[in-house]
Design a protein around this motif. Structure first.
Motif, short mmCIF file in Angstrom:
data_model
loop_
_atom_site.label_atom_id
_atom_site.label_comp_id
_atom_site.label_asym_id
_atom_site.label_seq_id
_atom_site.Cartn_x
_atom_site.Cartn_y
_atom_site.Cartn_z
N ILE A 64 -127.74 -23.61 21.60
CA ILE A 64 -126.69 -24.61 21.01
C ILE A 64 -127.31 -24.91 19.68
O ILE A 64 -128.70 -25.52 19.65
CB ILE A 64 -126.51 -25.89 21.88
CG1 ILE A 64 -126.03 -25.52 22.99
CG2 ILE A 64 -125.46 -26.73 21.05
CD1 ILE A 64 -125.74 -26.82 23.87
N PRO A 65 -126.94 -24.76 18.58
CA PRO A 65 -127.55 -24.90 17.32
C PRO A 65 -127.69 -26.40 17.06
O PRO A 65 -126.93 -27.22 17.51
CB PRO A 65 -126.50 -24.41 16.29
CG PRO A 65 -125.62 -23.54 16.93
CD PRO A 65 -125.58 -23.91 18.59
N VAL A 66 -128.57 -26.90 16.12
CA VAL A 66 -128.90 -28.17 15.94
C VAL A 66 -127.64 -29.04 15.31
O VAL A 66 -127.48 -30.01 15.72
CB VAL A 66 -130.22 -28.33 15.23
CG1 VAL A 66 -130.42 -29.94 14.94
CG2 VAL A 66 -131.28 -27.87 16.09
N TYR A 67 -127.08 -28.26 14.52
CA TYR A 67 -126.01 -28.93 13.48
C TYR A 67 -124.94 -27.87 13.50
O TYR A 67 -124.88 -26.90 13.09
CB TYR A 67 -126.59 -29.11 12.15
CG TYR A 67 -125.35 -29.78 11.58
CD1 TYR A 67 -124.76 -31.11 11.59
CD2 TYR A 67 -124.73 -29.00 10.64
CE1 TYR A 67 -123.70 -31.44 10.96
CE2 TYR A 67 -123.59 -29.31 9.76
CZ TYR A 67 -123.20 -30.49 9.87
OH TYR A 67 -122.01 -31.04 9.37
N PRO A 74 -117.29 -33.64 18.39
CA PRO A 74 -117.75 -32.35 17.71
C PRO A 74 -117.75 -31.28 18.49
O PRO A 74 -117.42 -31.24 19.95
CB PRO A 74 -119.10 -32.65 17.22
CG PRO A 74 -119.53 -33.82 18.18
CD PRO A 74 -118.31 -34.66 18.65
N PRO A 75 -117.63 -29.96 18.11
CA PRO A 75 -117.50 -28.75 18.79
C PRO A 75 -118.54 -28.63 19.62
O PRO A 75 -118.46 -27.92 20.85
CB PRO A 75 -117.54 -27.65 17.69
CG PRO A 75 -117.22 -28.34 16.41
CD PRO A 75 -117.51 -29.76 16.57
N ASP A 76 -119.75 -29.18 19.53
CA ASP A 76 -120.99 -28.79 20.33
C ASP A 76 -121.11 -29.77 21.37
O ASP A 76 -121.73 -30.09 22.27
CB ASP A 76 -122.08 -28.92 19.65
CG ASP A 76 -122.49 -30.25 19.01
OD1 ASP A 76 -121.74 -30.93 18.68
OD2 ASP A 76 -123.70 -30.25 18.53
N MET A 77 -120.07 -30.80 21.59
CA MET A 77 -120.18 -31.76 22.62
C MET A 77 -120.16 -31.48 23.97
O MET A 77 -121.04 -31.83 24.88
CB MET A 77 -118.83 -32.98 22.53
CG MET A 77 -119.21 -34.18 23.40
SD MET A 77 -117.67 -35.22 23.41
CE MET A 77 -116.93 -34.52 24.99
N TRP A 78 -119.12 -30.56 24.39
CA TRP A 78 -119.15 -30.10 25.69
C TRP A 78 -120.33 -29.38 26.29
O TRP A 78 -121.04 -29.42 27.57
CB TRP A 78 -117.80 -29.38 26.13
CG TRP A 78 -116.69 -30.35 26.13
CD1 TRP A 78 -115.78 -30.42 25.25
CD2 TRP A 78 -116.55 -31.36 26.96
NE1 TRP A 78 -114.84 -31.55 25.80
CE2 TRP A 78 -115.31 -32.05 26.68
CE3 TRP A 78 -117.16 -31.87 28.17
CZ2 TRP A 78 -115.05 -33.17 27.41
CZ3 TRP A 78 -116.56 -32.95 28.61
CH2 TRP A 78 -115.55 -33.57 28.45
N PRO A 79 -120.64 -28.24 25.47
CA PRO A 79 -122.05 -27.49 25.79
C PRO A 79 -123.06 -28.55 26.10
O PRO A 79 -123.75 -28.28 26.81
CB PRO A 79 -122.17 -26.71 24.75
CG PRO A 79 -120.90 -26.42 24.04
CD PRO A 79 -120.11 -27.60 24.47
#
Length: 169
Positions: A28-31, A44-49
């Protein structure tokens, strides 16, 4: 009976923690930039992963602690379904093949059908064969409900496949 280090519950806990730590720290990318069409109050899009990875790390730590305190004997974790190590390796390879097939199928058949195939494959890889109606129901209805919840409640669009676009899914 002496079990090897690879078959001990504490090693399984450490492996689970290492896997999810790899996912959260490396994959998962940092940002992850927030697309313009997502409103400011939405997650944000990375919340669920990240959420799933944190839960996985927590469960791995719990397994590790239960194993160290003696509350999780090896017989409850390893070979609880009677499968041998070669069978478990074949199932692992089958799971990896199912995930690769999911990624390759998604552009052609879309999220819904690819998820149905993945869910069915994962249930069958557990070795369960007795509850065929439940397996079919979970494989078919589970992804539909998932897509309905994300589409209706959260406004999230899933990929539509090239072959299934004329049918609306």
């Amino acid at each position: 009976m002496q079990t090897s280090i690879f078959r001990s519950p504490w090693f399984s806990g450490v492996t689970i923690v290492a896997f999810f730590a790899f996912v959260i720290l490396i994959l998962i990318p940092v940002y992850v930039p927030r697309p313009a069409f997502i409103p400011g109050f939405a997650p944000p899009p990375d919340m669920w992963p990240r959420t799933i990875s944190i839960i996985g790390i927590g469960l791995g730590v719990l397994l590790f602690i239960l194993a160290l305190t003696g509350r999780m004997p090896a017989s409850e974790l390893i070979e609880s379904d009677g499968s041998s190590i070669p069978t478990q390796i074949i199932r692992f390879i089958g799971a990896m093949v199912a995930f690769v097939a999911f990624i390759l199928l998604m552009p052609y058949v879309g999220f819904l059908l690819a998820s149905m195939a993945l869910t069915g494959a994962m249930i069958l890889l557990t070795g369960e064969r007795d509850y065929r109606y439940w397996i079919a129901g979970l494989s078919l209805i589970g992804p539909v409900l998932l897509q309905l919840i994300f589409h209706s409640a959260l406004g999230t669009q899933f990929p539509v496949g090239i072959l299934t676009k004329p049918f609306g899914f």
